[in-house]
Scaffold this motif. Structure first.
Motif, mmCIF file in Angstrom:
data_model
loop_
_atom_site.group_PDB
_atom_site.id
_atom_site.type_symbol
_atom_site.label_atom_id
_atom_site.label_comp_id
_atom_site.label_asym_id
_atom_site.label_seq_id
_atom_site.Cartn_x
_atom_site.Cartn_y
_atom_site.Cartn_z
ATOM 1 N N PRO A 1 -7.568 5.553 2.558
ATOM 2 C CA PRO A 1 -6.742 4.475 2.053
ATOM 3 C C PRO A 1 -5.297 4.642 2.206
ATOM 4 O O PRO A 1 -4.961 5.672 2.443
ATOM 5 N N LEU A 2 -4.737 3.245 2.539
ATOM 6 C CA LEU A 2 -3.375 3.572 3.069
ATOM 7 C C LEU A 2 -2.535 4.407 1.886
ATOM 8 O O LEU A 2 -1.564 4.936 2.146
ATOM 9 N N PRO A 3 -2.703 3.863 0.615
ATOM 10 C CA PRO A 3 -2.106 4.730 -0.271
ATOM 11 C C PRO A 3 -2.034 6.231 -0.259
ATOM 12 O O PRO A 3 -0.984 7.167 -0.474
ATOM 13 N N VAL A 4 -3.111 6.737 0.020
ATOM 14 C CA VAL A 4 -3.398 8.262 0.468
ATOM 15 C C VAL A 4 -2.594 8.764 1.493
ATOM 16 O O VAL A 4 -2.146 9.733 1.420
ATOM 17 N N THR A 5 -2.611 8.061 2.598
ATOM 18 C CA THR A 5 -1.860 8.435 3.706
ATOM 19 C C THR A 5 -0.261 8.464 3.272
ATOM 20 O O THR A 5 0.467 9.374 3.656
ATOM 21 N N ALA A 6 0.292 7.414 2.589
ATOM 22 C CA ALA A 6 1.587 7.266 2.308
ATOM 23 C C ALA A 6 2.026 8.705 1.211
ATOM 24 O O ALA A 6 2.899 9.028 1.489
ATOM 25 N N LYS A 7 1.054 8.820 0.265
ATOM 26 C CA LYS A 7 1.415 9.906 -0.671
ATOM 27 C C LYS A 7 1.426 11.077 -0.052
ATOM 28 O O LYS A 7 2.352 11.845 -0.135
ATOM 29 N N GLY B 1 0.732 -1.276 -0.108
ATOM 30 C CA GLY B 1 -0.023 0.100 0.141
ATOM 31 C C GLY B 1 0.876 1.267 -0.018
ATOM 32 O O GLY B 1 0.494 2.314 -0.968
ATOM 33 N N VAL B 2 2.015 1.408 0.693
ATOM 34 C CA VAL B 2 2.920 2.371 0.764
ATOM 35 C C VAL B 2 3.566 2.623 -0.658
ATOM 36 O O VAL B 2 3.573 3.615 -1.068
ATOM 37 N N ALA B 3 3.749 1.456 -1.232
ATOM 38 C CA ALA B 3 4.593 1.600 -2.636
ATOM 39 C C ALA B 3 3.647 2.097 -3.509
ATOM 40 O O ALA B 3 4.002 2.950 -4.452
ATOM 41 N N GLU B 4 2.298 1.783 -3.580
ATOM 42 C CA GLU B 4 1.212 2.289 -4.428
ATOM 43 C C GLU B 4 1.266 3.653 -4.239
ATOM 44 O O GLU B 4 1.128 4.374 -5.307
#
Length: 376
Positions: free
Chosen positions: A331-337, A271-274
């Motif tokens: 979503p986790l990708p949003v948090t990571a971005k 998810g972080v990578a995405e």
């Protein structure tokens, strides 16, 4: 002191501050007068902005050392809880109070005495570190808590080993005693993440996978075998939910972590990578192998805890009561971005000194050793 923007500017900024997933939240039952103790730390600014976007009148109380530019009218009261100076709160009335920074029980006692019953609802932000048992998976909010040896109201230092969780648990008890259990919400977050996290306990992974410093190699050391569980919460999700709890005057105790379905370390890194647009080459290192080389979970390998032994239950807390009380997760990708964008906006010197995770040199040495042929 009161800072204001024009009504048009406020509307634009407030809308931008509220994520799409939260805009579908039901409107507040009524505008309220909200007191936030703190308000300038990690979650406080998100609470203020969200409360303003929902039409509430907001007052913050703190030492005035971290001024903010608020997107609307905010009343700012100053005092010093360490010195017992809460005079600015006396004789005032609020519909709800959110207490963000308290670890020491005497802060709760003093706040209750200053407010003198003039608040209809009190929400205390605690921590999952209050639990005495982190080995048993599936425990809910009734799990056994740590206890403090001595008079907790006399405590003035939470830096000793295990003192943080013990004093938070004692502060919870003081809150219920002083305000009444029917007027108190106890929120126990797990790992709080997202933009503004100065600990880098989550930020390490977006930065590492995106190679923000262009200092790491192409392979990424990953902990365990990918199956260990992960629980965390975006500071914005936590902040918005606490405001909604205050609106509804919801009482009770809640484990505040997510997501709303099991998340493995492998899925977490995916998810972080995405979110950061990365395609990492992950090198999974067994937990025992890492322990032998003194690679510490949570600090050298942030977010991660072994999913067995004394930490088997930490990332497997029961959150059904919290979900029923309306906590939602972006979503986790949003948090990571968003976290990476925040991190990249920091000064270069700060970006070059992550406070958690492995340094590029140490990771390179570990990867070389992990890839070396075994001697037989």
């Amino acid at each position: 002191m009161v800072r204001t923007l024009s009504r048009r500017a406020f509307a634009a900024v407030a809308l931008a501050a509220v994520p799409l997933h939260a805009r579908a939240a039901p409107p507040p039952p009524r505008p309220m007068r909200l007191l936030i103790l703190g308000g300038t730390g990690f979650i406080g600014p998100h609470q203020v902005r969200y409360a303003l976007s929902r039409g509430h009148k907001v007052t913050v109380f703190n030492r005035g050392r971290r001024p903010q530019d608020w997107p609307g009218e905010v009343e700012e009261l100053t005092g010093d809880r360490n010195a017992g100076d809460l005079s600015a709160l006396k004789g005032r009335t609020w519909d709800a109070c959110i207490d963000n920074p308290t670890t020491l029980p005497f802060w709760v006692r003093d706040a209750a005495e200053a407010l003198d019953g003039n608040v209809a609802h009190y929400l205390f932000v605690s921590t999952m570190s209050v639990y005495a048992d982190n080995a048993t998976p599936g425990q809910d909010e009734a799990g056994p808590l740590l206890t403090y040896d001595g008079d907790p109201l006399a405590a003035r230092d939470a830096s000793a080993p295990m003192a943080y969780g013990r004093l938070k648990a004692a502060s919870e008890a003081e809150a219920r005693r002083r305000f009444g259990a029917g007027k108190v919400a106890i929120v126990r977050p797990g790992l709080i993440v997202g933009p503004g996290d100065e600990t880098d306990r989550f930020t390490y992974w977006p930065a590492r996978l995106a190679d923000a410093r262009q200092a790491w190699g192409p392979r990424v050391l990953a902990p365990g075998d990918g199956a260990d569980p992960v629980m965390l919460i975006d500071a914005r999700d936590l902040a918005e939910w606490t405001v909604r709890l205050a609106e509804a005057r919801t009482a009770g105790v809640f484990n505040a972590a997510g997501p709303d379905r099991p998340l493995s370390m492998k899925a977490f890194l995916a998810g972080v990578a995405e979110g950061v647009g990365a395609r990492p080459d992950l090198a999974w290192a067994p937990a025992g192998w890492l322990a032998e080389r003194k690679v510490a979970y949570w600090s050298d390998m942030p977010v991660w805890l072994p999913g067995e032994g004394p930490t088997a239950g930490f990332h497997r807390r029961d959150i059904r009561a919290t979900l029923a009380a309306g906590l939602t997760f972006r979503p986790l990708p949003v948090t990571a971005k968003d976290t990476l964008a925040w991190f990249r906006a920091l000064p270069a010197e700060r970006q070059g000194r992550l406070k958690a995770g492995l340094t590029p040199d140490r990771e390179a040495r570990l990867l070389a050793e992990l890839s070396a042929p075994t001697q037989g």
